[in-house]
Design a protein around this motif. Structure first.
Motif, PDB file in Angstrom:
ATOM      1  N   ALA A   1      -4.405   0.688  -9.716  1.00 47.54           N
ATOM      2  CA  ALA A   1      -5.668   0.447  -9.019  1.00 47.54           C
ATOM      3  C   ALA A   1      -5.817  -1.027  -8.664  1.00 47.54           C
ATOM      4  O   ALA A   1      -6.235  -1.376  -7.553  1.00 47.54           O
ATOM      5  CB  ALA A   1      -6.829   0.899  -9.904  1.00 47.54           C
TER       6      ALA A   1
ATOM      7  N   TYR B   1     -10.209   3.393  -0.896  1.00 48.48           N
ATOM      8  CA  TYR B   1     -10.021   2.828  -2.221  1.00 48.48           C
ATOM      9  C   TYR B   1     -10.998   3.461  -3.205  1.00 48.48           C
ATOM     10  O   TYR B   1     -10.625   3.879  -4.298  1.00 48.48           O
ATOM     11  CB  TYR B   1     -10.234   1.312  -2.133  1.00 48.48           C
ATOM     12  CG  TYR B   1      -9.889   0.565  -3.390  1.00 48.48           C
ATOM     13  CD1 TYR B   1      -8.738   0.897  -4.126  1.00 48.48           C
ATOM     14  CD2 TYR B   1     -10.681  -0.474  -3.865  1.00 48.48           C
ATOM     15  CE1 TYR B   1      -8.415   0.216  -5.281  1.00 48.48           C
ATOM     16  CE2 TYR B   1     -10.365  -1.170  -5.011  1.00 48.48           C
ATOM     17  CZ  TYR B   1      -9.234  -0.817  -5.721  1.00 48.48           C
ATOM     18  OH  TYR B   1      -8.907  -1.491  -6.860  1.00 48.48           O
TER      19      TYR B   1
ATOM     20  N   LEU C   1       0.831  -1.209   0.000  1.00 48.30           N
ATOM     21  CA  LEU C   1       0.000   0.000   0.000  1.00 48.30           C
ATOM     22  C   LEU C   1       0.865   1.259   0.000  1.00 48.30           C
ATOM     23  O   LEU C   1       0.600   2.205  -0.744  1.00 48.30           O
ATOM     24  CB  LEU C   1      -0.931  -0.014   1.217  1.00 48.30           C
ATOM     25  CG  LEU C   1      -2.034  -1.074   1.150  1.00 48.30           C
ATOM     26  CD1 LEU C   1      -2.800  -1.139   2.453  1.00 48.30           C
ATOM     27  CD2 LEU C   1      -2.985  -0.778   0.002  1.00 48.30           C
TER      28      LEU C   1
ATOM     29  N   PHE D   1      -3.292  -1.823  -5.844  1.00 50.48           N
ATOM     30  CA  PHE D   1      -3.724  -1.228  -4.588  1.00 50.48           C
ATOM     31  C   PHE D   1      -4.912  -1.997  -4.024  1.00 50.48           C
ATOM     32  O   PHE D   1      -5.010  -2.229  -2.814  1.00 50.48           O
ATOM     33  CB  PHE D   1      -4.103   0.238  -4.821  1.00 50.48           C
ATOM     34  CG  PHE D   1      -4.168   1.051  -3.570  1.00 50.48           C
ATOM     35  CD1 PHE D   1      -3.038   1.650  -3.055  1.00 50.48           C
ATOM     36  CD2 PHE D   1      -5.373   1.230  -2.882  1.00 50.48           C
ATOM     37  CE1 PHE D   1      -3.087   2.400  -1.896  1.00 50.48           C
ATOM     38  CE2 PHE D   1      -5.441   1.978  -1.725  1.00 50.48           C
ATOM     39  CZ  PHE D   1      -4.290   2.564  -1.230  1.00 50.48           C
ATOM     40  N   GLY D   2      -5.819  -2.427  -4.936  1.00 48.93           N
ATOM     41  CA  GLY D   2      -6.976  -3.208  -4.508  1.00 48.93           C
ATOM     42  C   GLY D   2      -6.549  -4.487  -3.813  1.00 48.93           C
ATOM     43  O   GLY D   2      -7.078  -4.858  -2.760  1.00 48.93           O
TER      44      GLY D   2
ATOM     45  N   VAL E   1      -5.445  -3.609  -0.423  1.00 50.89           N
ATOM     46  CA  VAL E   1      -6.582  -3.293   0.450  1.00 50.89           C
ATOM     47  C   VAL E   1      -7.250  -4.575   0.924  1.00 50.89           C
ATOM     48  O   VAL E   1      -7.533  -4.747   2.118  1.00 50.89           O
ATOM     49  CB  VAL E   1      -7.582  -2.391  -0.295  1.00 50.89           C
ATOM     50  CG1 VAL E   1      -8.920  -2.362   0.422  1.00 50.89           C
ATOM     51  CG2 VAL E   1      -7.016  -0.991  -0.430  1.00 50.89           C
TER      52      VAL E   1
END
Lengths: 474, 488
Positions: free
Chosen positions: B365, B429, B335, B368-369, B372
């Motif tokens: 994205a 997010y 992250l 990062f997802g 998360v």
């Protein structure tokens, strides 16, 4: 094998020869005198390893005054190493001596500046051997009187003169306390020899209070030497005003010899509860005052002055905890890091002055000096893998072993404060952009070698303290 | 010998970079070498063999001081984490404008210090290696940081220095608590000793405060969010991912096995504080309006779960805590890495100013997802397996309380943290990558495709442990079995 007293004689002869050459040879480049002093000191330093440690077994009355045990040999080496470091610094400082004296020739006065520290050195070496109040007093005076001259050596410089006057007056007062204290102890016990005083004091039915009063007066005088609070008033101004090599000398040599005398003098008294309380109080005051007063400083020399008070505090913690080993190791670590920081200070401050701004952007002007100062500051703050950390480790260990938890709590807070003001210098070196001058700083080969030796010593003792322990134990 | 290599590879590389070797190349090579060696250690490691690969150099017999390295399952897991995150952090370091060599040297020193601390069996070097990271952290945040970097650098340095010195006092008290004949700084010798119960309480308290500052336990947490928000991304990855685990590792390694009585006495206070970490910091995290601050607070909050596992004082909880340390290190590194890349491309990390980044940066994205989902403990990621173990371990706990006890209450309350972290992570997010895009930011480029290597490394390892937690459990349980035989 050499007999220990010859070491001091050799140092005195070296000083006298240099003084004679200075007086009778007008054409010689005075820096050669400095090199000669360095060579001589190195030889004498090596000779200390040929001295057989010996205690007062001989019947000659001389050995009632003078001890050549391992501790005194160890502190003689500290004195010799410090003096050698100071001579190297004076060689770098030479241009400023010329402006500070303004004699008939460009180098006038420089030769004396090499000779005087040698006489101080002899005094420091005697102090580390002194086991009788008479010798303690005489050697202490030899040290102090030569320092009177050294502090005011750059006599055209008003701050140096101011420092000299302050040092003279307050030092004289301290001497008065010392003599007065010695008389009280002599009056109470009838002895000046420390070992005999110990025997007399343990005799039942003796009125101890008179001797105790004398001991407190002696502590006042020694507290002046080691820069303990509340006898520290002279420190900041004198350190700032004196020529920087002399400041380094005062800060290391004077303190080391002060502590060895303190250890010896306290030996008969330390177990008394009143003395414990008094020393704990002095240690707490010294720790708190030294560290807090260092926080706002913007002049590096003054900052190092207060830091020297702070380190006296840690050393006093070790003294109260009966750990001679911690005191000795801490002093060696202190020698390395203090000489390192003052040596860098001399080179950096010659164009720009002693202010913190002179250090701004040093990492770009001289990466080597920047790294040297980083090591010095890290060690002073107590970052692991440096000698300064191991010293603090031993001090904390001694304090915890003797259950001085109050001192430990105070020391934790002051170590935290220490990180702030030492890292202020690191910040200036690495974060800030060069303010005035961006010229590269030239480091002479001799100074470079000395700095590398000090850095290496700081790191080696940071992980491998055994050589020091061995030197103390043998 | 192989342990010497893994410990000193980053440190030697840092020195070589400072004397003029090409910075990025040397750093990458050294970090890959570190990863390779730690993988070899992992493969050759025998989980039932106690401390292995031990090397000893005597230093001072008087102090009981040796330079001793050795690994058991717990330290091996931590060394692997350090090596993986180091590779990712070095890879994520893009172009550094000035003093590139010093930047890489500082990164390597932080990682080398952390790995050295995990590998040390001697308390002196255990402590010393950790402090090696102090000056590099100060410089990394102060020189290359963003935002209010100077204040953040001071705060983190003073806080950590103070925490460390308290820790040092605790370690010396531990060293002084055993009889003089057995006095040693060697962990293995200390573990064989019984510390008198009367001393355990005070030693535990000092160690607990010292480690607690380093871990950012409430109320000693204030340094962490600001430092991570201001630090350059690779520094935040290493610090939050690896170095901060040192304190937790220390509690698992020293406080629990050596001071069980102290742990029992202070467990009530510890539970209250860790609930504050989970609930209070969780709510604070929800209130954050900037991505970097949100991540900084979230890393403080997740420490609460690891604490819960440690507080439970049984094999299940401790194993869960150790795996969660590992898993959290991977997810927070991912992250922070992606956030650093976003920071380079947009004008502000404020949630209100961002949005719709998924259009311009689909790969970022996606990565990062994954981070998360790992962070909130979605099944399949290592975080899920670890949190399950922690929660079950804490509910049972190692203290044999007969009835419904504070531990059970604490576990129930801590479960709400899962909901809280889902709220703030998913909200962040959404507001970063979806929704209306802010004006001028449609032209920004996606992260380099070469970054797929470190991202794949972090995600694969997390998924691997998520599906096969047995790999880590097999390492850890033999290491913990000796500690808890009395209480389990």
């Amino acid at each position: 094998m050499i007999s220990a007293p010859y070491l001091e004689v050799a140092v005195l002869v070296l000083g006298a020869v240099i003084l004679l050459i200075e007086s009778f040879s007008s054409k010689l480049d005075r820096r050669y005198l400095g090199y000669a002093a360095l060579v001589g000191l190195t030889l004498i330093f090596l000779a200390t390893f040929r001295v057989a440690p010996q205690t007062a077994t001989s019947s000659a009355p001389f050995w009632d005054f003078y001890s050549a045990d391992t501790t005194s040999l160890f502190f003689k080496r500290i004195a010799l190493a410090t003096t050698a470091g100071v001579i190297v610094m004076i060689l770098d400082f030479a241009p400023l001596v010329a402006t500070g004296i303004q004699g008939t020739t460009p180098q006038s006065g420089l030769g004396e500046f090499f000779a005087l520290p040698l006489f101080t050195c002899a005094g420091l070496m005697w102090m580390s051997s002194a086991i009788d109040f008479v010798l303690i007093f005489v050697s202490l005076e030899l040290v102090t009187i030569s320092f009177y001259v050294l502090v005011g050596f750059t006599r055209r410089n008003p701050t140096s003169l101011e420092a000299a006057v302050k040092y003279l007056v307050l030092s004289a007062v301290a001497t008065g306390f010392l003599v007065y204290g010695i008389t009280w102890i002599f009056g109470a016990t009838g002895e000046t020899n420390l070992q005999k005083i110990t025997t007399v004091l343990s005799r039942p039915g003796l009125e101890q209070n008179a001797a105790l009063f004398g001991a407190v007066l002696v502590i006042v005088a020694l507290g002046f030497k080691i820069a303990a609070v509340p006898f520290h008033i002279w420190v900041a101004d004198v350190y700032q005003g004196a020529p920087t090599p002399v400041t380094a000398y005062l800060s290391v040599g004077s303190k080391a010899a002060g502590f060895v005398v303190l250890l010896r003098v306290l030996d008969p008294f330390l177990l008394l509860p009143q003395m414990q309380t008094l020393l704990v109080a002095i240690a707490v005051l010294t720790l708190i005052y030294g560290n807090l007063a260092a926080l706002p400083q913007t002049n590096v020399k003054r900052l190092l002055a207060y830091s020297s008070i702070a380190h006296a505090g840690y050393l006093l913690v070790a003294v109260v905890s009966f750990s001679g080993r911690a005191v000795a190791f801490y002093l060696v670590a202190y020698l390395l890091m203090t000489l390192l920081s003052f040596a860098v200070l001399i080179l950096v401050s010659q164009p720009g002055g002693d202010q913190l701004e002179s250090f701004a952007g040093l990492s770009q002007r001289s990466p080597f000096l920047a790294f040297a100062m980083l090591v010095a500051m890290a060690s002073l703050a107590g970052v692991p893998f440096t000698a300064g950390f191991l010293g603090k480790f031993l001090v904390f260990d001694a304090a915890i072993a003797t259950h001085h938890f109050g001192l430990v709590v105070v020391a934790i807070v002051t170590v935290g404060a220490g990180f702030y003001y030492y890292f202020k210098v690191v910040r200036a070196i690495y974060w800030d952009a060069p303010s005035s001058s961006t010229d590269k700083i030239i480091v002479s080969p001799l100074t470079r070698a000395a700095l590398i030796a000090l850095i290496a010593g700081t790191f080696v003792l940071g992980v491998y303290p055994q050589p020091i322990f061995d030197a103390l134990a043998r | 010998m192989i342990l010497l290599l893994v410990t000193f590879a980053p440190i030697v590389a840092a020195i070589s970079i400072m004397i003029g070797f090409p910075a990025r190349l040397t750093a990458l090579a050294a970090s890959l070498l570190t990863l390779l060696i730690s993988a070899i250690i992992f493969l050759r490691f025998n989980a039932l063999g106690g401390f292995q690969f031990v090397v000893t150099f005597p230093i001072s017999p008087e102090l009981g001081l040796n330079f001793t390295l050795g690994v058991d399952g717990l330290s091996l897991l931590m060394i692997l984490l350090g090596a993986i995150v180091l590779v990712a952090a070095v890879w994520f370091t893009g172009e550094i404008e000035h003093h590139e060599n010093a930047f890489y040297a500082c990164l390597l020193l932080i990682a080398g210090g952390a790995i050295g601390a995990f590998a040390s069996l001697n308390l002196f070097f255990f402590y010393a290696f950790h402090e090696l990271a102090l000056i590099p952290t100060f410089l990394l945040i102060g020189i290359w940081g963003t935002g209010n970097r100077r204040a953040a650098a001071w705060k983190v340095t003073i806080y950590l220095a103070l925490g460390s010195i308290i820790l040092l006092v605790g370690l010396i008290m531990l060293y002084r608590a055993v009889p003089a004949t057995a006095r040693s700084l060697d962990l293995r010798i200390l573990q064989a000793e019984q510390i008198p119960a009367s001393l355990q309480s005070s030693i535990y308290l000092v160690l607990f405060i010292g480690f607690g500052v380093l871990i950012s336990l409430v109320p000693f947490h204030t340094w962490a969010p600001e430092a991570y928000a201001c630090a350059p991304a690779p520094a935040a990855m290493l610090h939050a991912g690896v170095l901060k685990k040192f304190g937790l590792y220390g509690l698992l390694r020293l406080a629990l096995p050596l001071l069980p009585e102290g742990a029992r006495q202070w467990s009530g206070i510890l539970l209250v504080l860790l609930l504050a970490n989970i609930i209070y910091i969780g709510l604070v995290t929800i209130a954050q309006r900037r991505l970097d601050w949100m991540l900084g607070y979230s890393s403080v909050m997740h420490m609460g779960y690891i604490f819960l596992g440690i507080a439970s004082a049984n094999i299940l909880g401790a194993t869960g805590a150790a795996i969660l340390m590992f898993a959290h290190g991977l997810s927070i590194a991912l992250l922070f890495g992606i956030t650093g890349e976003i920071r380079k491309r947009v004008s502000s990390l404020d949630f209100d100013a961002m949005g719709g980044l998924a259009k311009a940066m689909p790969f970022a994205a996606f990565a990062f997802g994954l981070g998360v989902f790992a962070a909130i403990g979605l099944p399949g990621f290592a975080n899920f397996a670890a949190e399950i173990m922690v929660v079950f371990g804490a509910f049972r706990n190692g203290f044999d309380y007969q009835h419904f006890h504070i531990f059970q209450w604490a576990t129930l309350l801590a479960l709400w943290g899962v909901v809280i972290s889902a709220v703030y992570m998913l909200r962040a997010y959404r507001r970063t990558f979806f929704g209306n895009s802010a004006k001028s930011e449609l032209v920004i480029a996606d992260i380099y495709s070469s970054f797929s290597v470190p991202i794949a490394l972090l995600v694969t390892v997390s998924l691997l442990l998520g599906f096969f937690p047995q790999i880590a459990v097999n390492l850890l349980v033999p290491a913990f079995r000796n500690y808890f035989s009395a209480t389990q």
